[in-house]
Scaffold this active site. Structure first.
Site, mmCIF file in Angstrom:
data_model
loop_
_atom_site.group_PDB
_atom_site.id
_atom_site.type_symbol
_atom_site.label_atom_id
_atom_site.label_comp_id
_atom_site.label_asym_id
_atom_site.label_seq_id
_atom_site.Cartn_x
_atom_site.Cartn_y
_atom_site.Cartn_z
ATOM 1 N N GLY A 24 0.795 -1.211 0.000
ATOM 2 C CA GLY A 24 0.000 0.000 0.000
ATOM 3 C C GLY A 24 0.830 1.265 0.000
ATOM 4 O O GLY A 24 0.367 2.321 -0.431
ATOM 5 N N ALA A 26 4.478 1.275 -0.934
ATOM 6 C CA ALA A 26 5.617 1.265 -1.849
ATOM 7 C C ALA A 26 5.673 -0.047 -2.605
ATOM 8 O O ALA A 26 4.991 -1.021 -2.282
ATOM 9 C CB ALA A 26 6.923 1.478 -1.065
ATOM 10 N N ASP A 161 3.846 -1.626 13.810
ATOM 11 C CA ASP A 161 3.225 -2.571 12.869
ATOM 12 C C ASP A 161 3.912 -3.933 12.929
ATOM 13 O O ASP A 161 4.277 -4.506 11.907
ATOM 14 C CB ASP A 161 3.280 -2.002 11.448
#
Length: 650
Positions: A24, A26, A161
């Site tokens: 989303g 790169a 993340d």
């Protein structure tokens, strides 16, 4: 090797060779860093999508995060090399990790086949393997948590993340956390108008859903708990039919009961997971270092002695057979494209390209006019002088000759000076002096895979790198420190004067960390066993508990668990005790005769007459009276220092 349009492409000292994946934020490319003397190093190049690169604020955030996370040098973190901006495009240059993500790992069975249930089905791994992966992630977070700024204050780096796509395992079994530093920028580019972050909801902590900007390491620890559960269960911690339903479950902690979802696991695992997945940050572990300690304690309880790499390397070989060798062959064959950059002359300018730096030099044409075209020329001046001499009426030859001679001398001097200044003004500036790079040599450090090496010396401030290592260094003296968990640290001082490989053959022989155990037993002739082997003096052992057994006939046997610490000598003394004794008097039956036996076959006496004061160890004993017919069995209790009585005539 590549049919993708626009590739290969050069980015400063790097090349983009082929696209590997798209996300989303790169696209990811296999890249190559190439230097003098055949130096080649594969890298990963992340090219930002146009909609991201157009947002200058996001690009600045990403560049700042890359600058901060470039300070992370750790065995379990994929290194950020630099942020590169070219025209309106942004690129992140990363360490290339030759392996697979946890998401890929869970979607493969033994033998390399994909699960029959489709892409959503996952195949769990063992607790030993999962704990090794979780420990690698926790150590990466511990390193990030410990980084300080120039003022000595914590940088406060949070990944934001931690999830299966952002954790990789190399084919050598090394756990690597990737994308450190881009999650914050991803949050900004993926926020909806209502401020809710889109993305991997299953691994986000409740405080992230609340939009708390001041999240800390405990957010990453929560995500680590969700990943550990998924590795063991083969399914995500939270499942729902919609994003809103998933968000509600996460915020309420509505996940399956851990003991039911993960049956037959040690209690210590449930305790670790419960604390990692606590809804309130204050109830979780306070630091990644605490999680490292908890996971190591879990591994000790499992009796794990193998390193994490030794556990994970066979796992990847079973689920991705042959893929590691294929990738290694491709990486070994990587070459940057040859560039044809001849010198060209266009419109009086010469363009030369030297090591990627263009230098333009104006070419002076000797046939060009050296004097200005505007204003009176030097021929006009001559005419003025000539006209002036004629108008004066000078008729004498001597005067005319003198005047002509003087005019020519003055004219020559003026022309000489004017030509000097004009030519000097038109002369191009000297070409820029190219600073020569210092001479560098290739240094190959053949340290074992799974270890790390720290290099200190000229231009080196002690960066930690994975083993084996290949570096370009200037001549000088360097200190090498090679470390691996469970092994003695190896230090070596070297001097680099040319191409050098250390050691010259083989690899560094790291010695396992050991402790020593020295036992003193009384009596001295007692038999001593350590871990089932005869003890013959001071012995070297791996750190951890070891069973010691000491026994001698006529004494009470002793068994002990002795903890051996790394690098220390444990002094342990055992003194055997003789068993406590009591006596037994036995009266015979009213008729007949027979023998009295102790369990085990030892005959105590013959009855009649009575057997008086038989010495026996304190405790319960089984006695048999053997005569005609089956033996009669009696249980007696002997007390220390007391004479007990057994009357067979009653």
């Amino acid at each position: 090797m590549n049919t993708q349009p626009g590739l290969p492409r050069r980015l400063g000292r790097y090349w983009m060779l082929r696209r590997l994946a798209t996300g989303g934020l790169a696209e990811v490319y296999l890249g190559l860093q190439q230097g003098p003397s055949g130096f080649r190093k594969p890298v990963a190049v992340k090219k930002l999508h146009e909609h991201v690169a157009e947002k200058e604020g996001l690009v600045r955030t990403l560049a700042e995060e890359a600058r901060l996370t470039s300070q992370l040098n750790h065995h379990h973190i994929a290194q950020v090399h630099e942020f590169h901006k070219e025209a309106d495009e942004g690129f992140l240059i990363y360490e290339f990790v030759p392996g697979v993500t946890l998401g890929d790992l869970l979607r493969r069975q033994e033998g390399g086949e994909k699960p029959p249930g489709g892409p959503a089905e996952q195949v769990p791994i063992t607790l030993e393997e999962a704990s090794a992966i979780a420990l690698g992630i926790a150590r990466a977070l511990e390193h990030a948590e410990s980084r300080l700024d120039r003022e000595g204050q914590p940088l406060g780096l949070v990944h934001r993340d931690i999830s299966p796509p952002n954790v990789m395992i190399t084919f050598d079994g090394v756990v690597k956390v990737i994308d450190f530093g881009i999650a914050k920028a991803r949050d900004q580019t993926e926020r909806t108008e209502t401020g809710v972050v889109k993305g991997k909801f299953r691994y986000m902590s409740p405080e992230q859903f609340a939009g708390d900007e001041a999240v800390d390491i405990r957010t990453d620890l929560y995500a680590l708990g969700a990943v550990l559960f998924e590795l063991l269960a083969g399914r995500p911690l939270y499942r729902a039919d919609s994003d809103l339903g998933l968000m509600a479950k996460v915020q309420q902690g509505d996940h399956p009961d851990l003991r039911e979802a993960l049956p037959d696991q040690p209690e210590s695992l449930y305790l670790v997971l419960e604390r990692l997945l606590a809804l309130e940050p204050e109830a979780r572990y306070g630091s990644a270092g605490e999680v490292v300690g908890a996971l190591r304690g879990l591994q000790r309880a499992l009796g794990l002695s193998a390193s994490s790499e030794d556990l994970l390397r066979p796992l990847l070989a079973r689920r991705f057979p042959g893929e590691g060798e294929t990738l290694n062959r491709e990486l070994a064959s990587l070459e940057a494209p040859e560039e044809d950059l001849p010198a060209t002359v266009v419109a009086g300018h010469e363009t030369r390209t030297l090591v990627g730096v263009e230098e333009q030099v104006t070419v002076l044409d000797a046939t060009r006019e050296m004097l200005p075209r505007s204003g009176p020329g030097w021929d006009d001046s001559l005419s003025d002088l000539r006209d002036h001499s004629q108008a004066s009426g000078m008729t004498q030859q001597a005067s005319s000759s003198l005047a002509s001679t003087m005019g020519l001398v003055v004219l020559g001097l003026v022309m000489t000076g004017a030509s000097f200044f004009l030519v000097r003004g038109l002369k191009p500036p000297p070409p820029p002096v190219l600073k020569k790079d210092p001479v560098k040599h290739t240094l190959t450090i053949a340290c074992p895979s799974g270890a790390t090496v720290t290099i200190q010396g000229p231009g080196r401030s002690g960066e930690v790198q994975s083993c084996p290592a290949l570096e370009r260094v200037v001549p000088g003296s360097y200190d090498l420190t090679i470390q691996r968990e469970g092994y003695v640290e190896e230090r070596r001082q070297i001097k680099v004067m040319g191409e050098l490989r250390v050691p010259r053959s083989g690899e560094f022989p790291l010695q396992p960390v050991v402790g020593h155990l020295e036992i003193t037993a009384e009596p001295k002739d007692a038999v001593v066993m350590v871990a089932g082997k005869d003890y013959a003096g001071k012995v070297a052992l791996k750190p951890g508990p070891h069973k010691v057994t000491v026994e001698k006939k006529g004494y009470v046997k002793q068994e002990h668990d002795v903890q051996v610490l790394p690098g220390e000598t444990k002094q342990f003394t055992v003194k055997l005790e003789r068993p406590a004794k009591g006596t037994l008097t036995v009266y015979p039956p009213r008729s007949g005769w027979g023998h009295l036996y102790l369990k085990g076959g030892r005959r105590l006496c013959t009855l009649p007459p009575p057997c008086k004061r038989i010495r026996l160890n304190a405790g319960r004993h089984k006695l048999e009276y053997r005569s005609v017919g089956p033996p009669l069995v009696h249980m007696v209790t002997i007390r220390a220092g007391v004479n007990s009585v057994l009357d067979l005539g009653k």
